[in-house]
Design an enzyme around this catalytic site. Structure first.
Site, PDB file in Angstrom:
ATOM      1  N   LYS A 284     -17.526 -26.090  45.506  1.00 14.69           N
ATOM      2  CA  LYS A 284     -17.160 -24.931  46.333  1.00 14.69           C
ATOM      3  C   LYS A 284     -16.044 -25.326  47.288  1.00 14.69           C
ATOM      4  CE  LYS A 284     -21.769 -22.806  46.620  1.00 14.69           C
ATOM      5  NZ  LYS A 284     -21.507 -21.541  45.936  1.00 14.69           N
ATOM      6  N   ARG A 358     -29.692 -20.251  38.316  1.00 12.88           N
ATOM      7  CA  ARG A 358     -30.290 -19.671  37.121  1.00 12.88           C
ATOM      8  C   ARG A 358     -30.820 -20.760  36.180  1.00 12.88           C
ATOM      9  NH1 ARG A 358     -24.819 -16.540  35.837  1.00 12.88           N
ATOM     10  NH2 ARG A 358     -24.828 -16.683  38.112  1.00 12.88           N
TER      11      ARG A 358
HETATM   12  N1  BES Z   1     -25.970 -20.282  45.974  1.00  8.79           N
HETATM   13  C1  BES Z   1     -24.892 -19.542  45.415  1.00  8.79           C
HETATM   14  C2  BES Z   1     -24.931 -18.062  45.773  1.00  8.79           C
HETATM   15  C3  BES Z   1     -24.800 -17.703  47.236  1.00  8.79           C
HETATM   16  C4  BES Z   1     -23.604 -17.227  47.714  1.00  8.79           C
HETATM   17  C5  BES Z   1     -25.882 -17.757  48.086  1.00  8.79           C
HETATM   18  C6  BES Z   1     -23.480 -16.864  49.043  1.00  8.79           C
HETATM   19  C7  BES Z   1     -25.762 -17.390  49.419  1.00  8.79           C
HETATM   20  C8  BES Z   1     -24.557 -16.934  49.891  1.00  8.79           C
HETATM   21  C9  BES Z   1     -24.944 -19.666  43.893  1.00  8.79           C
HETATM   22  O1  BES Z   1     -25.460 -20.848  43.402  1.00  8.79           O
HETATM   23  C10 BES Z   1     -23.546 -19.582  43.391  1.00  8.79           C
HETATM   24  O2  BES Z   1     -22.769 -20.434  43.694  1.00  8.79           O
HETATM   25  N2  BES Z   1     -23.263 -18.535  42.596  1.00  8.79           N
HETATM   26  C11 BES Z   1     -21.979 -18.346  42.042  1.00  8.79           C
HETATM   27  C12 BES Z   1     -22.147 -17.995  40.573  1.00  8.79           C
HETATM   28  C13 BES Z   1     -20.870 -17.970  39.788  1.00  8.79           C
HETATM   29  C14 BES Z   1     -20.295 -19.370  39.685  1.00  8.79           C
HETATM   30  C15 BES Z   1     -21.152 -17.425  38.432  1.00  8.79           C
HETATM   31  C16 BES Z   1     -21.306 -17.220  42.796  1.00  8.79           C
HETATM   32  O3  BES Z   1     -21.991 -16.269  43.182  1.00  8.79           O
HETATM   33  O4  BES Z   1     -20.116 -17.308  43.052  1.00  8.79           O
HETATM   34 MN    MN Z   2     -24.047 -22.386  43.268  1.00  8.38          MN
END
Ligand code: BES
Ligand code: MN
Ligand code: ZN
Length: 510
Positions: A284, A358
């Site tokens: 990230k 997931r």
């Molecule tokens: N933990 C994150 C989602 C999240 C985002 C939680 C903001 C709390 C606040 C999750 O693991 C994630 O990174 N999801 C990605 C998925 C994508 C790569 C398909 C996302 O939502 O960007």
């Molecule tokens: Mn994630």
């Protein structure tokens, strides 16, 4: 922890630091006038019936979240009266909603942090009102101070209000007593879940989380089973292992089982427990990882709900599954392009290591399904897309059974949690087709929250009612506190899970 008492004593006689009263914005002909809410009659009388006008002179309007403090009238054993806004005043014969009482009590409790004891003289007629005031006050009386110096250091935070007394609550009435016990157990577990979410990820990792769960489970008579890396490998949990393999702190799958000898139904709750989500190799960017210690909020919610069910002795079996891993980039981490063999036997091509939730949930859902529960609910901070769709205070509800999904939404609303039903359009499935494996862990960007739901569905056992709660928005409050919601971990979805267990125990659900 904050103590709770119910009292029939009058506001004047209660020895406390403050008496909390409710005020509201007048409606109808006297529009704009401040109205003192029921429950505060004795206080108003001691002000010669002029409490409303005194408060108006002090600038009070009765708006939600507003707090006005003034010295108590002579003859009162408490030195301060705190007036909290309830919002719009009610028409005749109406009652304040449970949620408006919860929020007002929470605001007042936050405004009284540092104080020892407060008497809440809010509109309490029925037992539900007393329960709402108690819940709101106890949830508002929360602070996470474990990592801050004491008050004498000058940088220490104030301790939360130490004792809440609900006036108008009948301490000897069976129903009131039960409601108070429920409010105390529920809010203690919510506050403990908030602590877990707020604990920094250098101290809370899969092994330490599992240890906390095991200790609490033992204390409350739950059967606890912790699968470590060795057992996960033996069991073939490729999803959980794949996410956790980049970290120095190995993953865990924790099972917490509460059983009641006369239970007729069994619920399974599954929680996403990423103790830190860096994104992994699909790292990230800065600005997106500072609060990612919150990525275990689903597991914390499941843990809290199972413990609460046990403390309340509900006549239902509840099994909690905590899928714990730390998602880190390293030489041993899963790469984009790797294929994992999941616990179900399906293969998953990992196209983005940041879509890790997931993967751990999939294994836990398959494992939970093996025990053939009557229903499964998973709770997860799963997608940023859900935050874009529903904002910071509402969680999305998906599932394979429309009536169960609707029931969850309604139960949440009654418990005071904002949620909204979301679809899982089948046409989004093909976006996850993989040239190499059975499915990819990522699909179309548009509707990303729904894509995640479709992925999870493939790992739920046949004919089991399943709901998926994406709490990525409400799980963690980056902004200022409001109502009974603090900054940081909020304890999202716990009240919904506990209410679902209560309804199931009562036979309300099919
Ligand atoms: N933990 C994150 C989602 C999240 C985002 C939680 C903001 C709390 C606040 C999750 O693991 C994630 O990174 N999801 C990605 C998925 C994508 C790569 C398909 C996302 O939502 O960007
Ligand atoms: Mn994630
Ligand atoms: Zn995540």
């Amino acid at each position: 922890m904050t103590a709770l008492t119910l009292s029939t004593s009058g506001a004047a006689a209660l020895r406390a630091d403050a008496i909390v009263v409710g005020v509201a914005k007048g409606a109808g002909s006297k529009s704009g006038d401040l109205v003192v809410a029921p429950g505060a009659e004795a206080v108003d009388k001691a002000f010669d019936g002029k409490l409303a006008s005194v408060l108006e002179t002090l600038g009070a309007t009765g708006g939600e979240g507003e707090v006005t403090k003034l010295p108590a009238p002579s003859g009162f054993k408490s030195p301060v009266v705190l007036a909290v806004g309830l919002g719009k005043a009610l028409e005749k014969d109406d009652a304040y909603s449970a949620e408006s009482l919860r929020r007002a009590a929470g605001v007042a409790a936050r405004a009284l942090s540092g104080a020892k004891k407060a008497g809440f003289a809010l509109p309490v007629e029925a037992v539900e009102d007393a329960a709402a005031v108690a819940e709101g006050a106890l949830l508002g009386a929360y602070a996470f101070t474990a990592y801050q110096g004491g008050e004498k250091d000058g940088n220490g935070a104030k301790q939360p209000l130490a004792e809440v007394t609900v006036l108008g609550g009948k301490p000897r009435d069976k129903a009131f007593k039960a409601a108070a016990e429920r409010a105390l157990a529920l809010t203690e577990e919510i506050n403990r879940a908030r602590d877990l979410v707020n604990t920094p990820p250098n101290d809370l990792y899969p092994e330490s989380f599992a240890a906390v769960a095991a200790a609490a489970g033992k204390e409350h008579g739950l059967k606890v089973q912790v699968l470590d890396e060795k057992s996960l490998t033996k069991g073939g949990y490729g999803g959980i292992l794949g996410v956790g393999q980049g970290s120095e702190h190995g993953p865990r799958l924790v099972k917490l089982a509460y059983t009641h000898p006369k239970a007729e139904k069994t619920l399974a709750f599954v929680g996403k427990g990423i103790t830190y989500d860096s994104g992994g190799i699909s790292l990230k960017p800065a600005g997106h990882n500072e609060t990612m210690k919150c990525d275990m909020a689903g597991a914390a919610a499941v843990f809290a709900a199972v413990v609460t069910a046990a403390r309340l002795g509900l006549k239902v079996n509840v099994t909690g599954w905590l899928a714990l891993a730390e998602n880190m980039p390293s030489g041993s981490a899963t790469r984009p392009g790797d294929v994992l063999r999941m616990y179900s036997g399906k293969t998953v091509e990992v196209l983005n290591t940041d879509a890790e939730g997931r993967l751990v949930l999939a294994d836990a859902l398959t494992r939970a399904s093996e025990e053939r529960p009557d229903a499964i609910v998973d709770v997860a901070t799963l997608t940023g897309a859900m935050v874009l769709a529903l904002g910071n205070r509402t969680f999305g509800v998906m599932g394979n059974d429309e009536s169960f999904r609707t029931a969850i939404h309604e139960i949440a609303e009654e418990a005071g949690e904002q949620s909204w039903p979301m679809p899982m359009p089948v046409e989004l499935r093909k976006g996850m087709d993989s040239a190499t494996a059975d499915i990819a862990n990522m699909g179309e960007r548009m509707g990303g929250g729904l894509v995640a739901g479709l992925f999870l569905q493939e790992f739920v056992g046949e004919d089991i009612a399943w709901a998926h709660l994406d709490i990525a928005g409400p799980a963690y409050n980056d902004g200022g506190p409001f109502g009974y919601t603090p900054k940081g971990g909020t304890g999202s979805a716990i009240r919904t899970l506990v209410s679902l267990a209560e309804r199931t125990a009562a036979g309300d659900l099919g």
